[in-house]
Each structure stands twice: as structure tokens, then as C-alpha cells.
Design a protein around this motif. Structure first.
Motif, mmCIF file in Angstrom:
data_model
loop_
_atom_site.group_PDB
_atom_site.id
_atom_site.type_symbol
_atom_site.label_atom_id
_atom_site.label_comp_id
_atom_site.label_asym_id
_atom_site.label_seq_id
_atom_site.Cartn_x
_atom_site.Cartn_y
_atom_site.Cartn_z
ATOM 1 N N VAL A 226 6.496 12.090 2.177
ATOM 2 C CA VAL A 226 5.223 12.018 1.464
ATOM 3 C C VAL A 226 5.504 11.355 0.123
ATOM 4 O O VAL A 226 6.175 11.920 -0.735
ATOM 5 C CB VAL A 226 4.593 13.408 1.283
ATOM 6 C CG1 VAL A 226 3.279 13.287 0.506
ATOM 7 C CG2 VAL A 226 4.341 14.052 2.642
ATOM 8 N N GLN A 227 5.001 10.152 -0.023
ATOM 9 C CA GLN A 227 5.294 9.359 -1.208
ATOM 10 C C GLN A 227 4.387 9.721 -2.373
ATOM 11 O O GLN A 227 4.816 9.693 -3.535
ATOM 12 C CB GLN A 227 5.139 7.862 -0.881
ATOM 13 C CG GLN A 227 5.781 6.920 -1.877
ATOM 14 C CD GLN A 227 7.297 7.025 -1.868
ATOM 15 O OE1 GLN A 227 7.911 7.354 -0.852
ATOM 16 N NE2 GLN A 227 7.921 6.791 -3.011
ATOM 17 N N GLU A 228 3.152 10.096 -2.053
ATOM 18 C CA GLU A 228 2.190 10.358 -3.136
ATOM 19 C C GLU A 228 1.092 11.289 -2.658
ATOM 20 O O GLU A 228 0.636 11.212 -1.508
ATOM 21 C CB GLU A 228 1.572 9.043 -3.623
ATOM 22 C CG GLU A 228 0.605 9.201 -4.791
ATOM 23 C CD GLU A 228 -0.034 7.893 -5.205
ATOM 24 O OE1 GLU A 228 -0.887 7.918 -6.130
ATOM 25 O OE2 GLU A 228 0.282 6.849 -4.606
ATOM 26 N N LEU A 229 0.672 12.186 -3.553
ATOM 27 C CA LEU A 229 -0.544 12.969 -3.374
ATOM 28 C C LEU A 229 -1.632 12.299 -4.200
ATOM 29 O O LEU A 229 -1.597 12.331 -5.437
ATOM 30 C CB LEU A 229 -0.334 14.409 -3.845
ATOM 31 C CG LEU A 229 0.813 15.203 -3.217
ATOM 32 C CD1 LEU A 229 0.943 16.563 -3.895
ATOM 33 C CD2 LEU A 229 0.608 15.355 -1.718
ATOM 34 N N VAL A 230 -2.587 11.678 -3.537
ATOM 35 C CA VAL A 230 -3.691 11.020 -4.247
ATOM 36 C C VAL A 230 -4.732 12.088 -4.581
ATOM 37 O O VAL A 230 -5.177 12.837 -3.704
ATOM 38 C CB VAL A 230 -4.300 9.900 -3.381
ATOM 39 C CG1 VAL A 230 -5.450 9.229 -4.121
ATOM 40 C CG2 VAL A 230 -3.237 8.877 -2.999
ATOM 41 N N HIS A 231 -5.129 12.161 -5.838
ATOM 42 C CA HIS A 231 -6.007 13.247 -6.282
ATOM 43 C C HIS A 231 -6.994 12.723 -7.323
ATOM 44 O O HIS A 231 -6.835 11.625 -7.881
ATOM 45 C CB HIS A 231 -5.175 14.379 -6.880
ATOM 46 C CG HIS A 231 -4.406 13.962 -8.110
ATOM 47 N ND1 HIS A 231 -4.903 14.129 -9.386
ATOM 48 C CD2 HIS A 231 -3.192 13.363 -8.250
ATOM 49 C CE1 HIS A 231 -4.034 13.656 -10.266
ATOM 50 N NE2 HIS A 231 -2.983 13.195 -9.600
#
Length: 530
Positions: A226-231
Motif C-alpha cells: 500500500v503506497q498511499e492512503l488517499v484522504h
């Protein structure tokens, strides 16, 4: 052993497993819950949420390997099953850190030692960190539930000669020692736990909760980072996932996952790193700070009899004498245990090089090692370390070796040498670049008192990483609410060892199992209610 049943392989065709040599990763997926990491926290959470009827996706950066792949070979196990091929180090390279990176995480490669969170640690968290409701009585039913699920019980077999040295030395000195409980069922006593259990006796997440979750309909992505949690500052909207090779190199196109709720269970280095990489809200600057190891120093000894420390259950004897005789916030106490001895890991840990190292390894069958696990995070001069990002976004842990740690190292090396001589060692040698073998306790005591305990000279290792996303009663004091939810993002929970405000003072797997059983049970009720 290759002819033994392999329940993972036998059930694989019935499960929804994607990535690497399995089915291709879908470009997009939508689930109730995405769980990042499949170790102690992720495995417990996956089983409980899947069995509650929620659609669950577990995302694991490492590969899926099972008993048929575990051939008791260090050359295969370390590159395939460990973070950075068992060579992860702190930022200054002074401490080597062993962490799993495979389905089951560190539970697949640990040595099965199972301790509840010590009562003194829980009381300190209540007194100093305001964590109410986490005392011994409150946690007992959750530990009991985890112990029953994972077959944690007393180990009745006699200790191998390696562990027997600790028991014999403590008895000779009139000091207490105990037996370590283990999460095993039908153990063959092989001693290769750190390379994956080839008989499925170790009750890791690989053979317990992850299969149960998959049986209940959960999906599993492997070799997927998981490269990024977009929020949007209030909720996680989607996960950007990158397929990776065994070495962690990007392979193929990213994919996207949307989830009603996200559970971060990547461990106390990778979880804070993902949150930092995603620029999650951190209004009080706690994220990744107060990350703790149990820094470990080691003492080797040689005996006339053969020890063969690679054979037999790896950790079965311990002593808390040097924890119990120290104030919890005083000079750093330490827990004594016995590591297994395998050629590659020992030769890379021992001091010296060239002909001197060759001579030490020639005595390998007669060698024995004790370890001292220091309880960090309680003394005013033990603030732990900080997870930060390298320029490529990968994590590293900056962990200063403070004066309090150095004092603890010296006291631990003195204690271990005395115990080894009391057990009949013909010589003892702290794992320190300036320490030759000492022929008597008197010689060792005088020399160790003068050794500099500075980094690089003193060999320091650790297999336990904790903190960095600490539980706290108010957002000003930590990252995570007492129920495991992130203080700023409504649909994000953290379920791993990063929740602890300090180190544990004991091997942390059962502490994680018990705490996460409690948190995941509460989360299941909340998500079922809508």
C-alpha cells in the motif's frame, strides 16, 4: 517433511488470493474493510471481521509461503520471509532489526514466546499515559481468548542444552528462572522456528486466523504494497496499491482499493511510515515518535560439552529477576532469554572477522548464547526512536543509543557472563568488538566494567518494535483513540504493536493478540451496526 500435509496449499484453490504467482490483481476493488498487513494484528482482525459477515481484504507486502516451502535453510528463509532480507537496521546501522515480511508477518518466523503484558507495564500506562481500562483485570479475558484460539500453553518438554545453561546458571546463583509458554500444537522440537515451521505446529497467523478469514470469504493480496492512503483530512477515500517483487521492487501497474473502513496493521515501522507517506493529519506531532525497541545485547560462552544451540525449541527458559529488582522508571531493567543458534545469523552477529571469527565458529557446537532484552521507554532518558522516510519513501528508524541504554548494556553483559560461568562455561565473551574470551568470572567482571558501550563496538539487535502510533485518552497525547481508531480520520484504525506507549518488557506477540482481539471485537460490532 515435504510429504507432510500442507493445509495452506491444500485449500489455496478454494481461496481468493491475488498477486505474484496467484490470480492477477484487479484494477479496482471495493470492500467493507481493507486490512494492511497479515501479522499478529492483521490476522486477528481479519478473522473476527470476516466471521462477523463483513467483506474483508487483507493486503500483504510479502509473499505467501507455507510449510512445504520451509526447508530450514537460512539462505532461503531470510530473503523470502523477512524485512530487507533480515538485514533491516536503524538509520545509523547500529542496531539490526528482525521483522517478518510474509503472510503471517513476524508470527510466521518468531520463536513462539508468549507472555501477557506485564502488570507493571499496564499500571505505568495508566499512571503516566492516562490509559484507563487497560489494567490486568480488564485485559485478562482478552488474553484468555487469544491463548485459547492460538494454543498458547506451558511447554512441558525439558529445555535443550542451550536453554539449560540459563536455568542451571540462575539456580547456581540462587536466582529465579521460569519456563516460557509457547503457541504450538504438536511441536516436533526442531529448533527452526525462525525459518518458518515445516510441520505447521507453530500456531501463527499463517495457519490459524488468515485461513479462517479466507474460509469465511475474505480476499488476500500478496506481494502488494500500500503506497498511499488517499484522504480528505477526515476519511480515507481509497488505497493506492503497488505490486512488488520479493525484493520489494515495483512490478506492474498500481491498483486501487476503496473500503468503508481501513485497518492499518503493518507493524511499528511500516504503519507510521505509510501514514507519513500519505501525509495523514498529525496536529500534535506524535506520529512515528516514541517508537521503541527492546534493544538486545548478547553474551556467548563455550562449554566442554556440546550445546548444539540450533537443535530443540528455541526459547523455553527466561528470567525476569533483573526486571523485577529495578524500579520500572529507574535504570533500565532487562529480561533474560536464550536465542537459537544458526550459522548465518550467528556469524553475522558475532564480533570480529577473518581468522578470529573463523576460530570462534569452529567452536560452534560447544557455544551458547544468552540475550538480555532491555525494557525501554520508562526512564526519563529513554525516549525511544523516530520513524522517518528516506528520499524514496521507504521507512527507517532513527534510534539513538542513550546513556541509559549504555548503562543497561553493561549491567546486562555483566549479569550474563556471571550466569554462564556459574553454569560451568570454560570461557565467556560479550558480543563486543573489543572483548576477547574471558577465562573466569573475575576476569570478565573487571574487563566488562571497562568496555565502552558505544554504538558499533557493542553488538545490539532487536526483534521487537513497538510504539509510534500510541493509544491516548485525548488527541493531544497520541495518535490513536483507546478503541484503536485514529484521532483525526474517522474510518481508520490501527491494530498492531505501534499502539503501545512504551515497550512491553516482554516478547510482544501475546500483548498484540490480546489487545487486538479486544479492539477488533469492538470494531466488528460498530461496523455491523452501520
Amino acid at each position: 517433511m515435504s510429504q507432510l500435509p500442507d493445509p495452506v496449499r491444500e485449500r489455496l484453490s478454494q481461496w481468493k488470493v491475488f498477486g505474484a504467482e496467484h490470480a492477477p490483481l484487479p484494477a479496482q476493488a471495493t470492500v467493507d474493510v481493507a486490512i494492511i498487513g497479515s501479522g499478529a494484528g492483521g490476522g486477528i482482525t481479519a478473522e473476527l471481521l470476516a466471521q462477523a459477515g463483513l467483506s474483508v481484504l487483507v493486503i500483504e507486502e510479502g509473499p505467501l509461503r507455507s510449510s512445504r516451502d520451509f526447508k530450514q535453510r537460512e539462505s532461503e528463509a531470510y530473503p523470502e520471509l523477512y524485512q530487507e532480507a533480515a538485514a533491516r537496521k536503524t538509520a545509523d546501522k547500529a542496531i539490526n532489526i528482525l521483522q517478518g515480511r510474509c503472510v503471517g508477518g513476524s508470527t510466521t518466523v518468531n520463536w513462539t514466546s508468549s507472555f501477557r503484558t506485564p502488570a507493571g507495564t499496564l499500571a505505568f500506562w495508566q499512571r503516566q499515559h492516562g490509559l484507563q481500562g487497560f489494567d490486568v483485570d480488564a485485559m485478562a479475558p482478552w488474553f484468555e481468548r487469544a491463548e485459547q484460539r492460538l494454543s498458547i500453553s506451558d511447554w512441558s518438554a525439558d529445555p535443550n542444552p542451550n536453554n539449560g545453561v540459563l536455568a542451571r546458571g540462575m539456580a547456581a546463583l540462587g536466582l529465579p528462572a521460569g519456563r516460557i509458554r509457547r503457541n504450538v500444537k504438536g511441536c516436533w522440537n526442531l529448533g527452526s522456528c525462525g525459518m518458518g515451521c515445516p510441520t505447521n505446529a507453530k500456531q501463527s497467523m499463517l495457519v490459524t486466523t488468515i485461513p479462517a478469514a479466507l474460509d469465511a470469504g475474505a480476499r488476500l493480496y500478496v506481494q502488494t504494497r500500500v503506497q498511499e492512503l488517499v484522504h480528505d483530512g477526515r476519511r480515507v477515500q481509497r488505497l493506492i496499491c503497488q505490486p512488488v517483487g520479493l525484493a520489494g521492487d515495483a512490478q506492474g501497474q498500481p491498483c486501487e482499493v476503496r473500503a468503508r473502513h481501513v485497518v492499518l496493521a503493518g507493524g511499528a515501522i511500516n504503519s507510521p511510515a505509510l501514514m507519513l507517506r500519505s501525509a495523514l493529519p498529525d496536529p500534535y506531532g506524535h506520529l512515528g515518535r516514541r517508537t521503541f525497541l527492546h534493544p538486545v545485547v548478547l553474551s556467548a560462552a563455550r562449554f566442554d560439552e556440546r550445546i548444539e544451540g540450533w537443535d530443540g525449541a528455541p526459547q523455553t527458559v527466561y528470567s525476569d529477576h533483573f526486571l523485577d529488582t529495578q524500579a520500572i522508571d529507574g535504570p533500565l531493567g532487562f529480561k533474560l532469554e536464550v536465542p537459537p543458534m544458526h550459522p548465518l545469523i550467528m556469524s553475522s552477529t558475532m564480533a570480529g572477522f577473518g581468522q578470529a571469527l573463523q576460530g570462534d565458529l569452529a567452536q560452534f557446537p560447544h557455544s551458547q548464547v544468552l540475550l538480555a532484552l532491555l525494557r525501554d521507554g520508562f526512564h526519563p532518558d529513554s525516549p525511544g526512536g523516530r520513524v522517518r522516510l528516506r528520499s524514496d519513501g521507504s521507512p527507517e528508524l532513527d534510534y539513538p543509543i542513550t546513556a541509559a541504554l549504555q548503562d543497561g548494556f553493561r549491567r546486562a553483559l555483566l549479569a550474563m557472563a556471571e550466569i554462564q560461568f556459574a553454569a560451568g562455561a570454560r570461557d565467556a565473551m560479550p558480543l563486543h568488538e573489543l572483548a576477547p574470551p574471558y577465562r573466569s568470572w573475575a576476569e570478565a567482571r573487571e574487563a566488562i566494567a571497562q568496555l565502552p558501550m558505544q554504538p558499533y563496538l557493542t553488538r545490539v539487535v532487536s526483534a521487537h518494535v513497538m510504539g509510534g502510533c500510541a493509544l491516548s485518552p485525548v488527541p493531544e497525547l497520541g495518535v490513536t483513540r483507546p478503541d484503536g481508531r485514529h484521532w483525526q480520520l474517522d474510518n481508520l484504525s490501527i491494530h498492531d504493536g505501534s499502539l503501545f506507549p512504551t515497550s512491553i518488557g516482554a516478547n510482544p506477540q501475546l500483548s498484540i493478540y490480546g489487545l487486538v482481539t479486544r479492539l477488533a471485537s469492538g470494531l466488528a460490532r460498530q461496523l455491523q451496526a452501520g
